[in-house]
Design a protein around this motif. Sequence first.
Motif, short mmCIF file in Angstrom:
data_model
loop_
_atom_site.label_atom_id
_atom_site.label_comp_id
_atom_site.label_asym_id
_atom_site.label_seq_id
_atom_site.Cartn_x
_atom_site.Cartn_y
_atom_site.Cartn_z
N ARG A 186 -45.83 50.89 -3.64
CA ARG A 186 -47.15 51.46 -3.32
C ARG A 186 -47.16 52.99 -3.49
NH1 ARG A 186 -51.02 49.22 -1.35
NH2 ARG A 186 -51.55 51.05 -0.13
N GLY A 187 -46.08 53.53 -3.98
CA GLY A 187 -46.07 54.97 -4.27
C GLY A 187 -45.60 55.82 -3.12
N VAL A 188 -45.13 55.21 -2.04
CA VAL A 188 -44.63 56.00 -0.91
C VAL A 188 -43.30 56.65 -1.31
CG1 VAL A 188 -43.74 55.86 1.45
CG2 VAL A 188 -45.79 54.57 0.81
N ARG A 189 -43.17 57.93 -1.08
CA ARG A 189 -41.95 58.65 -1.49
C ARG A 189 -41.02 58.94 -0.31
NH1 ARG A 189 -44.73 61.57 -5.67
NH2 ARG A 189 -43.27 63.28 -5.91
N SER A 190 -41.55 58.86 0.91
CA SER A 190 -40.73 59.19 2.07
C SER A 190 -41.08 58.23 3.21
CB SER A 190 -41.00 60.64 2.49
OG SER A 190 -40.32 60.94 3.68
N ALA A 191 -40.10 57.40 3.61
CA ALA A 191 -40.37 56.42 4.66
C ALA A 191 -39.08 55.95 5.30
CB ALA A 191 -41.11 55.21 4.08
N MET A 192 -39.22 55.44 6.51
CA MET A 192 -38.09 54.83 7.21
C MET A 192 -38.53 53.49 7.78
SD MET A 192 -35.69 56.10 10.34
CE MET A 192 -36.93 56.16 11.59
N VAL A 193 -37.66 52.48 7.66
CA VAL A 193 -37.91 51.17 8.28
C VAL A 193 -36.72 50.88 9.18
CG1 VAL A 193 -38.21 48.70 7.86
CG2 VAL A 193 -39.23 50.36 6.28
N ASN A 194 -36.98 50.69 10.45
CA ASN A 194 -35.93 50.43 11.43
C ASN A 194 -36.19 49.08 12.08
OD1 ASN A 194 -34.22 50.31 13.62
ND2 ASN A 194 -34.77 52.31 14.47
N LEU A 195 -35.36 48.10 11.73
CA LEU A 195 -35.52 46.75 12.29
C LEU A 195 -34.35 46.52 13.24
CD1 LEU A 195 -36.97 44.00 12.35
CD2 LEU A 195 -35.80 43.41 10.22
N GLY A 196 -34.58 46.83 14.50
CA GLY A 196 -33.56 46.63 15.53
C GLY A 196 -32.25 47.34 15.25
N THR A 198 -31.10 48.22 12.26
CA THR A 198 -30.79 48.14 10.82
C THR A 198 -31.86 48.97 10.13
OG1 THR A 198 -29.79 45.97 11.05
CG2 THR A 198 -30.52 46.58 8.84
N ILE A 199 -31.42 50.08 9.54
CA ILE A 199 -32.37 51.12 9.13
C ILE A 199 -32.26 51.40 7.64
CG2 ILE A 199 -32.99 53.57 9.46
CD1 ILE A 199 -31.78 53.30 12.30
N GLY A 200 -33.40 51.44 6.97
CA GLY A 200 -33.44 51.84 5.56
C GLY A 200 -34.35 53.04 5.43
N VAL A 201 -33.98 53.99 4.56
CA VAL A 201 -34.86 55.13 4.30
C VAL A 201 -35.02 55.30 2.79
CG1 VAL A 201 -34.15 56.30 6.42
CG2 VAL A 201 -33.06 56.93 4.27
N THR A 202 -36.19 55.78 2.40
CA THR A 202 -36.41 56.13 1.00
C THR A 202 -36.94 57.55 0.95
OG1 THR A 202 -37.48 55.54 -1.08
CG2 THR A 202 -38.73 55.04 0.91
N GLY A 203 -36.25 58.38 0.22
CA GLY A 203 -36.65 59.78 0.09
C GLY A 203 -36.39 60.58 1.34
N PRO A 204 -36.07 61.87 1.18
CA PRO A 204 -35.94 62.71 2.38
C PRO A 204 -37.32 62.95 2.99
CG PRO A 204 -35.78 64.02 0.36
CD PRO A 204 -35.91 62.60 -0.07
N HIS A 205 -37.37 63.63 4.10
CA HIS A 205 -38.66 64.06 4.63
C HIS A 205 -39.38 64.91 3.57
CE1 HIS A 205 -36.59 63.38 8.60
NE2 HIS A 205 -37.74 62.78 8.80
N PRO A 206 -40.68 65.02 3.64
CA PRO A 206 -41.40 65.82 2.63
C PRO A 206 -40.90 67.26 2.53
CG PRO A 206 -42.94 64.50 3.88
CD PRO A 206 -41.62 64.33 4.55
N ASP A 207 -40.33 67.81 3.59
CA ASP A 207 -39.80 69.18 3.50
C ASP A 207 -38.39 69.23 2.89
OD1 ASP A 207 -38.07 68.31 5.45
OD2 ASP A 207 -38.78 69.67 7.02
N GLY A 208 -37.89 68.05 2.47
CA GLY A 208 -36.58 68.00 1.83
C GLY A 208 -35.44 67.73 2.78
N SER A 209 -35.70 67.74 4.07
CA SER A 209 -34.61 67.52 5.03
C SER A 209 -34.31 66.02 5.14
CB SER A 209 -34.97 68.10 6.40
OG SER A 209 -36.06 67.39 6.94
N PRO A 210 -33.04 65.67 5.41
CA PRO A 210 -32.70 64.24 5.51
C PRO A 210 -33.19 63.63 6.82
CG PRO A 210 -30.80 65.60 6.02
CD PRO A 210 -31.89 66.55 5.61
N TRP A 211 -33.19 62.32 6.86
CA TRP A 211 -33.44 61.61 8.12
C TRP A 211 -32.17 61.73 8.95
CZ3 TRP A 211 -38.25 59.31 8.73
CH2 TRP A 211 -39.03 59.20 7.57
N ARG A 212 -32.32 61.95 10.21
CA ARG A 212 -31.15 62.01 11.10
C ARG A 212 -31.15 60.78 11.98
NH1 ARG A 212 -28.41 66.61 11.88
NH2 ARG A 212 -28.06 66.22 14.09
N ILE A 213 -30.09 60.00 11.87
CA ILE A 213 -30.03 58.72 12.60
C ILE A 213 -28.85 58.76 13.55
CG2 ILE A 213 -29.72 56.22 12.31
CD1 ILE A 213 -30.90 56.80 9.36
N GLY A 214 -29.13 58.63 14.81
CA GLY A 214 -28.07 58.66 15.82
C GLY A 214 -27.47 57.28 15.99
#
Length: 352
Positions: A186-196, A198-214
């Motif tokens: 659908r053209g999304v460039r930055s997203a996170m899916v967290n299923l309990g 189990t986490i997937g990310v696509t693209g960094p945040h729009p400002d270029g910073s990575p997702w931080r997952i604890g």
Amino acid sequence: MRVTALLLTFLLAACEADPPEQTAHRRAWTIMGTTLEMTVYRPQGDDAAADFEAAYAEIETVDQLMSLYRSDSELTILNTSRGGAAFAVSPYTLDVIQASQHFSEVSAGAFDVSVKPLIDLWGFYDVATASLPDETDIAKALMVTGVDQVALSDTSVRLTEGAALDFGAIAKGYAVDLAIAALQTRGVRSAMVNLGGTIGVTGPHPDGSPWRIGLQHPRQAALMATVELSTGAVATSGDYDRFFEVDGRRYSHIVDPRTGWPVSGMASVSVVAPNATTADAVSTAAFVLGADDGIDLLNACNAITGLSAAIASDGGIDVAYTEAAGVLTVAVEDAANLPDPNRGVQCVWPPG
Ligand code: AMP
Ligand code: MG
């Protein structure tokens, strides 16, 4: 004239370099026995409702096909169908079985979706009523466990009589990958899916910073490590979700298909991988393999990193890390002794 053209070019370049402001959209659901959370970035003013709908639909499809808590799921019907007969399955189920065979192979049988008879016997589908089984019953369940119990064709699967499958160690990851793919389509460039967790990310945040997952410490209300990820996935297998205790000993829901007994001595394994199917399956596999062989597997796997938390003889937690591969930010003191990389095993599925 020439100046105007130059100015126009400059202005266009400036516009390209300065994308519209992005807004984060967040939504949560309860599905597959856990919480699903998604974050989707869209240009300001855009709606993310259709993104959420498309991504959620994929996860719902996986749940409808593969849940063992639904009497009408494809997996339940397969498991209760006559042994030895070819059973036509959906492409998604076929995909998961194929992936599972790959993960069984790379983990020398530690990962095995044919453990369902053992999980039934130990009572892990409802730990409130679980108790220790007899050794003879464990031996019987082991006779219908193993990759040789499952035969695949292009469109169907054949289980030997008495064999049954449980995708609990891989289906969440598979669902996360489908949801991420739906968002990308659908053209999304930055997203996170967290299923309990189990986490997937696509693209960094729009400002270029990575997702931080604890990553949660398995025994303390604290983080054990932080993962910084711009694209890829993280999954954790632990002994603290689903377990029962007898005489002070914990029996938790991940079983060793080589012995028929729940894995002991491990508290958690977290894996960072290019996709969530791999992270999910490999974290379970490394958990079964235990502290030494588990970390060896993670070190041997291309494009994978992670950590394992074993239970020490004094009851404390011993954390071991793979060579960090630049994505795992370790937030504890004793990270200096990272094992040497010794890679070369193609663990990631699908390959290539
Ligand atoms: P996870 O939390 O991803 O590690 O998955 C654990 C779940 O996978 C359990 O609750 C069982 O349903 C199933 N399972 C248990 N032992 C195994 C195993 N050795 N291989 C594959 N799946 C397993
Ligand atoms: Mg898993």
